[in-house]
Design a protein around this motif. Structure first.
Motif, mmCIF file in Angstrom:
data_model
loop_
_atom_site.group_PDB
_atom_site.id
_atom_site.type_symbol
_atom_site.label_atom_id
_atom_site.label_comp_id
_atom_site.label_asym_id
_atom_site.label_seq_id
_atom_site.Cartn_x
_atom_site.Cartn_y
_atom_site.Cartn_z
ATOM 1 N N ARG A 30 0.824 -1.209 0.000
ATOM 2 C CA ARG A 30 0.000 0.000 0.000
ATOM 3 C C ARG A 30 0.866 1.270 0.000
ATOM 4 O O ARG A 30 1.910 1.317 0.646
ATOM 5 C CB ARG A 30 -0.896 -0.012 1.246
ATOM 6 C CG ARG A 30 -2.053 0.968 1.206
ATOM 7 C CD ARG A 30 -2.876 0.868 2.480
ATOM 8 N NE ARG A 30 -3.432 -0.456 2.675
ATOM 9 C CZ ARG A 30 -4.558 -0.903 2.100
ATOM 10 N NH1 ARG A 30 -5.231 -0.110 1.290
ATOM 11 N NH2 ARG A 30 -5.004 -2.119 2.343
ATOM 12 N N ASN A 31 0.405 2.274 -0.744
ATOM 13 C CA ASN A 31 1.065 3.588 -0.813
ATOM 14 C C ASN A 31 2.530 3.515 -1.250
ATOM 15 O O ASN A 31 3.407 4.162 -0.686
ATOM 16 C CB ASN A 31 0.945 4.342 0.522
ATOM 17 C CG ASN A 31 -0.507 4.619 0.870
ATOM 18 O OD1 ASN A 31 -1.382 4.595 -0.004
ATOM 19 N ND2 ASN A 31 -0.782 4.871 2.120
ATOM 20 N N THR A 32 2.775 2.680 -2.262
ATOM 21 C CA THR A 32 4.100 2.619 -2.884
ATOM 22 C C THR A 32 3.909 2.664 -4.399
ATOM 23 O O THR A 32 2.791 2.528 -4.908
ATOM 24 C CB THR A 32 4.842 1.314 -2.539
ATOM 25 O OG1 THR A 32 4.077 0.197 -3.024
ATOM 26 C CG2 THR A 32 5.083 1.158 -1.055
ATOM 27 N N VAL A 33 5.014 2.864 -5.112
ATOM 28 C CA VAL A 33 5.016 2.733 -6.572
ATOM 29 C C VAL A 33 5.725 1.418 -6.894
ATOM 30 O O VAL A 33 6.883 1.213 -6.505
ATOM 31 C CB VAL A 33 5.744 3.912 -7.262
ATOM 32 C CG1 VAL A 33 5.739 3.724 -8.777
ATOM 33 C CG2 VAL A 33 5.088 5.247 -6.906
ATOM 34 N N TYR A 34 5.011 0.530 -7.576
ATOM 35 C CA TYR A 34 5.537 -0.799 -7.913
ATOM 36 C C TYR A 34 5.797 -0.850 -9.415
ATOM 37 O O TYR A 34 4.895 -0.582 -10.212
ATOM 38 C CB TYR A 34 4.503 -1.858 -7.518
ATOM 39 C CG TYR A 34 4.931 -3.304 -7.747
ATOM 40 C CD1 TYR A 34 5.425 -4.069 -6.708
ATOM 41 C CD2 TYR A 34 4.814 -3.902 -8.999
ATOM 42 C CE1 TYR A 34 5.802 -5.404 -6.892
ATOM 43 C CE2 TYR A 34 5.184 -5.229 -9.207
ATOM 44 C CZ TYR A 34 5.676 -5.977 -8.149
ATOM 45 O OH TYR A 34 6.040 -7.289 -8.345
ATOM 46 N N ASP A 197 9.430 2.037 -5.758
ATOM 47 C CA ASP A 197 9.933 1.535 -4.478
ATOM 48 C C ASP A 197 10.341 0.073 -4.642
ATOM 49 O O ASP A 197 11.418 -0.330 -4.255
ATOM 50 C CB ASP A 197 8.844 1.653 -3.403
ATOM 51 C CG ASP A 197 8.378 3.094 -3.237
ATOM 52 O OD1 ASP A 197 9.199 3.913 -2.789
ATOM 53 O OD2 ASP A 197 7.227 3.412 -3.594
ATOM 54 N N ASP A 198 9.421 -0.710 -5.217
ATOM 55 C CA ASP A 198 9.669 -2.137 -5.447
ATOM 56 C C ASP A 198 9.453 -2.463 -6.916
ATOM 57 O O ASP A 198 8.766 -1.715 -7.628
ATOM 58 C CB ASP A 198 8.695 -2.997 -4.617
ATOM 59 C CG ASP A 198 8.857 -2.759 -3.132
ATOM 60 O OD1 ASP A 198 10.006 -2.792 -2.650
ATOM 61 O OD2 ASP A 198 7.841 -2.519 -2.459
ATOM 62 N N ILE A 199 10.006 -3.602 -7.338
ATOM 63 C CA ILE A 199 9.792 -4.033 -8.722
ATOM 64 C C ILE A 199 9.474 -5.529 -8.779
ATOM 65 O O ILE A 199 9.815 -6.285 -7.874
ATOM 66 C CB ILE A 199 11.028 -3.765 -9.628
ATOM 67 C CG1 ILE A 199 12.287 -4.457 -9.054
ATOM 68 C CG2 ILE A 199 11.244 -2.297 -9.856
ATOM 69 C CD1 ILE A 199 13.451 -4.517 -10.037
ATOM 70 N N GLY A 200 8.819 -5.897 -9.863
ATOM 71 C CA GLY A 200 8.676 -7.302 -10.229
ATOM 72 C C GLY A 200 9.150 -7.409 -11.664
ATOM 73 O O GLY A 200 8.772 -6.575 -12.493
#
Length: 235
Positions: A30-34, A197-200
């Motif tokens: 929640r409340n991140t940029v993925y 913030d995170d990646i896949g």
């Protein structure tokens, strides 16, 4: 315990006998940029189309905001996949007005979203005369009308000039502070590493890496590693 806005479990989609998405397990906080990364044809758009109800998964599940996804959840999801759905003969305000009427939303949202995407001063200029960057921002304004908890952007900077890319980057980065989680799909690493913030990383429909985004050369070599590993699996 991580607070997830969206999870997918064993998400699989087969088209014409070919697995386009294979056992995908995404975790978007929640409340991140993925950043959903992968080469063209990796299965990114198909994944996003399942999350937005445009396609049905063959197997697997989507958990949104703590419960199994239903079509009702679309009122909490904003989407810009491919080109913005604009009426070129209408102004920015008129484009938004059409949507507020169709969705039964208050008129006050029009000015609010125009302010967010910095398009308040476009006056009587029709959307057909907008630059590509302005069209993208108007597309995002449309996606924001329903105050989504999750915003999905598929290759949003395609074809934009450096200034347009910079403006869009800044805009995307501002969303988590407003309580909006973002899934940003792209195949351009340099563009993504500055906002996520995170990646896949997906290749051949499989998730090869998920976690914090490394920077620069590290991201590039991780990306290439995942892509070549999954090419071997796929052939």
């Amino acid at each position: 315990m991580k607070d997830m806005i969206l999870k997918t479990e064993s998400l699989t989609k087969t088209l014409k006998g070919q697995k386009i998405v294979d056992q995908l397990a995404l975790e978007i906080q929640r409340n991140t940029v993925y950043g959903l990364l992968g080469p063209n044809g990796a299965g990114k758009s198909t994944t996003l189309k399942m999350i937005t109800g445009m396609l049905r998964p063959n197997t697997g599940s989507i958990i949104f905001n703590g419960h199994t996804w239903t079509r009702n959840d679309l009122q909490d999801i904003g989407v810009l996949i491919e080109t913005p759905p604009l009426y070129e003969n209408l102004t920015a305000k008129e484009n938004l007005q059409v949507r507020t009427i169709a969705l039964g939303l208050p008129k006050s949202r029009i000015e609010e979203v125009l302010k967010v995407v910095d398009l308040t001063n476009t006056g009587k200029k029709r959307a057909g005369q907008f630059s590509l960057g302005m069209k993208q921002r108007l597309g995002i304004a449309i996606a924001l009308l329903n105050k989504p908890k999750l915003l999905i952007l598929d290759e949003p900077t395609n074809g934009l000039d450096p200034i347009g890319i910079q403006e869009l980057r800044k805009l995307i980065r501002s969303f988590p502070e407003q309580g909006i989680s973002v899934i940003l799909s792209s195949h351009i690493l340099s563009e993504v590493e500055q906002v996520v913030d995170d990646i896949g990383i997906i290749a051949g429909g499989r998730l090869g890496y998920q976690g914090p985004a490394p920077q620069g050369q590290e991201l590039e070599s991780l990306f290439m590693q995942v892509v070549s590993a999954n090419r071997k699996v796929g052939h």
